[in-house]
Design a protein around this motif. Sequence first.
Motif, mmCIF file in Angstrom:
data_model
loop_
_atom_site.group_PDB
_atom_site.id
_atom_site.type_symbol
_atom_site.label_atom_id
_atom_site.label_comp_id
_atom_site.label_asym_id
_atom_site.label_seq_id
_atom_site.Cartn_x
_atom_site.Cartn_y
_atom_site.Cartn_z
ATOM 1 N N ALA A 109 -7.254 -15.696 19.028
ATOM 2 C CA ALA A 109 -7.097 -15.415 17.598
ATOM 3 C C ALA A 109 -7.059 -13.906 17.341
ATOM 4 O O ALA A 109 -6.263 -13.426 16.518
ATOM 5 C CB ALA A 109 -8.228 -16.054 16.808
ATOM 6 N N SER A 110 -7.882 -13.154 18.048
ATOM 7 C CA SER A 110 -7.879 -11.697 17.879
ATOM 8 C C SER A 110 -6.558 -11.088 18.329
ATOM 9 O O SER A 110 -6.028 -10.184 17.682
ATOM 10 C CB SER A 110 -9.012 -11.070 18.693
ATOM 11 O OG SER A 110 -10.248 -11.520 18.231
ATOM 12 N N LEU A 111 -6.039 -11.574 19.443
ATOM 13 C CA LEU A 111 -4.759 -11.066 19.937
ATOM 14 C C LEU A 111 -3.627 -11.375 18.972
ATOM 15 O O LEU A 111 -2.815 -10.508 18.659
ATOM 16 C CB LEU A 111 -4.436 -11.661 21.311
ATOM 17 C CG LEU A 111 -5.146 -11.028 22.487
ATOM 18 C CD1 LEU A 111 -4.791 -11.762 23.770
ATOM 19 C CD2 LEU A 111 -4.780 -9.582 22.607
ATOM 20 N N VAL A 112 -3.575 -12.604 18.493
ATOM 21 C CA VAL A 112 -2.509 -13.000 17.567
ATOM 22 C C VAL A 112 -2.611 -12.202 16.277
ATOM 23 O O VAL A 112 -1.605 -11.707 15.757
ATOM 24 C CB VAL A 112 -2.565 -14.525 17.302
ATOM 25 C CG1 VAL A 112 -1.649 -14.926 16.159
ATOM 26 C CG2 VAL A 112 -2.222 -15.291 18.559
ATOM 27 N N THR A 113 -3.823 -12.029 15.777
ATOM 28 C CA THR A 113 -4.018 -11.265 14.548
ATOM 29 C C THR A 113 -3.607 -9.807 14.723
ATOM 30 O O THR A 113 -2.922 -9.240 13.874
ATOM 31 C CB THR A 113 -5.492 -11.334 14.099
ATOM 32 O OG1 THR A 113 -5.849 -12.705 13.923
ATOM 33 C CG2 THR A 113 -5.722 -10.576 12.818
ATOM 34 N N SER A 114 -4.002 -9.207 15.841
ATOM 35 C CA SER A 114 -3.662 -7.800 16.041
ATOM 36 C C SER A 114 -2.159 -7.600 16.212
ATOM 37 O O SER A 114 -1.600 -6.634 15.695
ATOM 38 C CB SER A 114 -4.421 -7.222 17.235
ATOM 39 O OG SER A 114 -4.057 -7.883 18.421
ATOM 40 N N VAL A 115 -1.485 -8.511 16.901
ATOM 41 C CA VAL A 115 -0.026 -8.411 17.052
ATOM 42 C C VAL A 115 0.650 -8.590 15.692
ATOM 43 O O VAL A 115 1.592 -7.864 15.351
ATOM 44 C CB VAL A 115 0.488 -9.433 18.086
ATOM 45 C CG1 VAL A 115 1.999 -9.541 18.051
ATOM 46 C CG2 VAL A 115 0.014 -9.058 19.483
ATOM 47 N N ALA A 116 0.156 -9.527 14.897
ATOM 48 C CA ALA A 116 0.721 -9.742 13.557
ATOM 49 C C ALA A 116 0.523 -8.507 12.677
ATOM 50 O O ALA A 116 1.426 -8.126 11.925
ATOM 51 C CB ALA A 116 0.081 -10.965 12.908
ATOM 52 N N ILE A 117 -0.615 -7.862 12.787
ATOM 53 C CA ILE A 117 -0.877 -6.668 11.991
ATOM 54 C C ILE A 117 0.034 -5.529 12.418
ATOM 55 O O ILE A 117 0.538 -4.774 11.575
ATOM 56 C CB ILE A 117 -2.368 -6.271 12.073
ATOM 57 C CG1 ILE A 117 -3.199 -7.279 11.293
ATOM 58 C CG2 ILE A 117 -2.602 -4.871 11.551
ATOM 59 C CD1 ILE A 117 -4.685 -7.115 11.432
ATOM 60 N N VAL A 118 0.291 -5.399 13.724
ATOM 61 C CA VAL A 118 1.217 -4.360 14.204
ATOM 62 C C VAL A 118 2.597 -4.575 13.590
ATOM 63 O O VAL A 118 3.234 -3.636 13.111
ATOM 64 C CB VAL A 118 1.282 -4.356 15.750
ATOM 65 C CG1 VAL A 118 2.458 -3.538 16.244
ATOM 66 C CG2 VAL A 118 -0.001 -3.821 16.338
ATOM 67 N N PHE A 119 3.067 -5.828 13.593
ATOM 68 C CA PHE A 119 4.374 -6.117 13.002
ATOM 69 C C PHE A 119 4.367 -5.855 11.500
ATOM 70 O O PHE A 119 5.313 -5.278 10.963
ATOM 71 C CB PHE A 119 4.789 -7.562 13.276
ATOM 72 C CG PHE A 119 5.459 -7.744 14.597
ATOM 73 C CD1 PHE A 119 6.740 -7.270 14.809
ATOM 74 C CD2 PHE A 119 4.806 -8.369 15.641
ATOM 75 C CE1 PHE A 119 7.363 -7.418 16.026
ATOM 76 C CE2 PHE A 119 5.413 -8.526 16.864
ATOM 77 C CZ PHE A 119 6.700 -8.054 17.060
ATOM 78 N N LEU A 120 3.331 -6.252 10.812
ATOM 79 C CA LEU A 120 3.255 -6.068 9.360
ATOM 80 C C LEU A 120 3.266 -4.582 8.992
ATOM 81 O O LEU A 120 4.037 -4.154 8.119
ATOM 82 C CB LEU A 120 2.000 -6.732 8.800
ATOM 83 C CG LEU A 120 1.794 -6.595 7.294
ATOM 84 C CD1 LEU A 120 2.873 -7.384 6.553
ATOM 85 C CD2 LEU A 120 0.423 -7.054 6.900
ATOM 86 N N VAL A 121 2.445 -3.788 9.675
ATOM 87 C CA VAL A 121 2.402 -2.353 9.400
ATOM 88 C C VAL A 121 3.754 -1.717 9.707
ATOM 89 O O VAL A 121 4.251 -0.879 8.953
ATOM 90 C CB VAL A 121 1.263 -1.681 10.201
ATOM 91 C CG1 VAL A 121 1.382 -0.177 10.188
ATOM 92 C CG2 VAL A 121 -0.088 -2.097 9.644
ATOM 93 N N SER A 122 4.382 -2.137 10.801
ATOM 94 C CA SER A 122 5.681 -1.564 11.172
ATOM 95 C C SER A 122 6.761 -1.906 10.151
ATOM 96 O O SER A 122 7.551 -1.046 9.758
ATOM 97 C CB SER A 122 6.100 -2.067 12.547
ATOM 98 O OG SER A 122 5.179 -1.648 13.514
ATOM 99 N N ILE A 123 6.795 -3.134 9.721
ATOM 100 C CA ILE A 123 7.820 -3.542 8.759
ATOM 101 C C ILE A 123 7.581 -2.879 7.405
ATOM 102 O O ILE A 123 8.523 -2.410 6.755
ATOM 103 C CB ILE A 123 7.881 -5.077 8.651
ATOM 104 C CG1 ILE A 123 8.466 -5.642 9.950
ATOM 105 C CG2 ILE A 123 8.706 -5.514 7.456
ATOM 106 C CD1 ILE A 123 8.418 -7.138 10.066
ATOM 107 N N LEU A 124 6.325 -2.789 6.980
ATOM 108 C CA LEU A 124 6.035 -2.104 5.718
ATOM 109 C C LEU A 124 6.435 -0.634 5.787
ATOM 110 O O LEU A 124 6.952 -0.075 4.815
ATOM 111 C CB LEU A 124 4.548 -2.215 5.377
ATOM 112 C CG LEU A 124 4.076 -3.552 4.846
ATOM 113 C CD1 LEU A 124 2.562 -3.533 4.639
ATOM 114 C CD2 LEU A 124 4.781 -3.906 3.549
ATOM 115 N N SER A 125 6.216 -0.011 6.935
ATOM 116 C CA SER A 125 6.560 1.400 7.048
ATOM 117 C C SER A 125 8.060 1.620 7.185
ATOM 118 O O SER A 125 8.538 2.737 7.015
ATOM 119 C CB SER A 125 5.833 2.038 8.234
ATOM 120 O OG SER A 125 6.271 1.460 9.434
#
Length: 147
Positions: A109-125
């Motif tokens: 769950a931590s790995l999936v969450t951290s990967v999802a956050i990386v994608f979210l931050v990248s797309i927002l930026s």
Amino acid sequence: MGLLRMVLYMAVLIIFAVALVIINNAMVMATLQRVKEIGTMRAIGAQRRFVLVLVVVEVVTTASSSAGSEPVSASSSSTPSAGPGASPHQRHHVLPLLRTGPHPRLGTASLVTSVAIVFLVSILSALYPAILAMRVTPIEAMQSDDG
């Protein structure tokens, strides 16, 4: 325990905000360096949507390589140890921590969450640079000077 968790969440939020600004700045600079290329594509018929997709795909590709290396580095650093080259004195200080200290676990769950956050931050930026790229007209591109 609740206050400590809140402080940790605020620290993580600040780290992600800084990451968003850094990625955004890098993408804006990369977009501004390509004004002539984007203008040329627009002049030969590329639609604004194509330019938008081009910038977003670039960011997602970069985020994929970053997110792909994240689980590897996280799993290698999740267990503290005194390596084979450590002196007996260093092993003496680490071994009690291994027996009694906190044992970080790397969950799915931590790995999936951290990967999802990386994608979210990248797309927002990537949104602002993508909007800048969409607004480039062929005339602007021809008038820009690379110095």
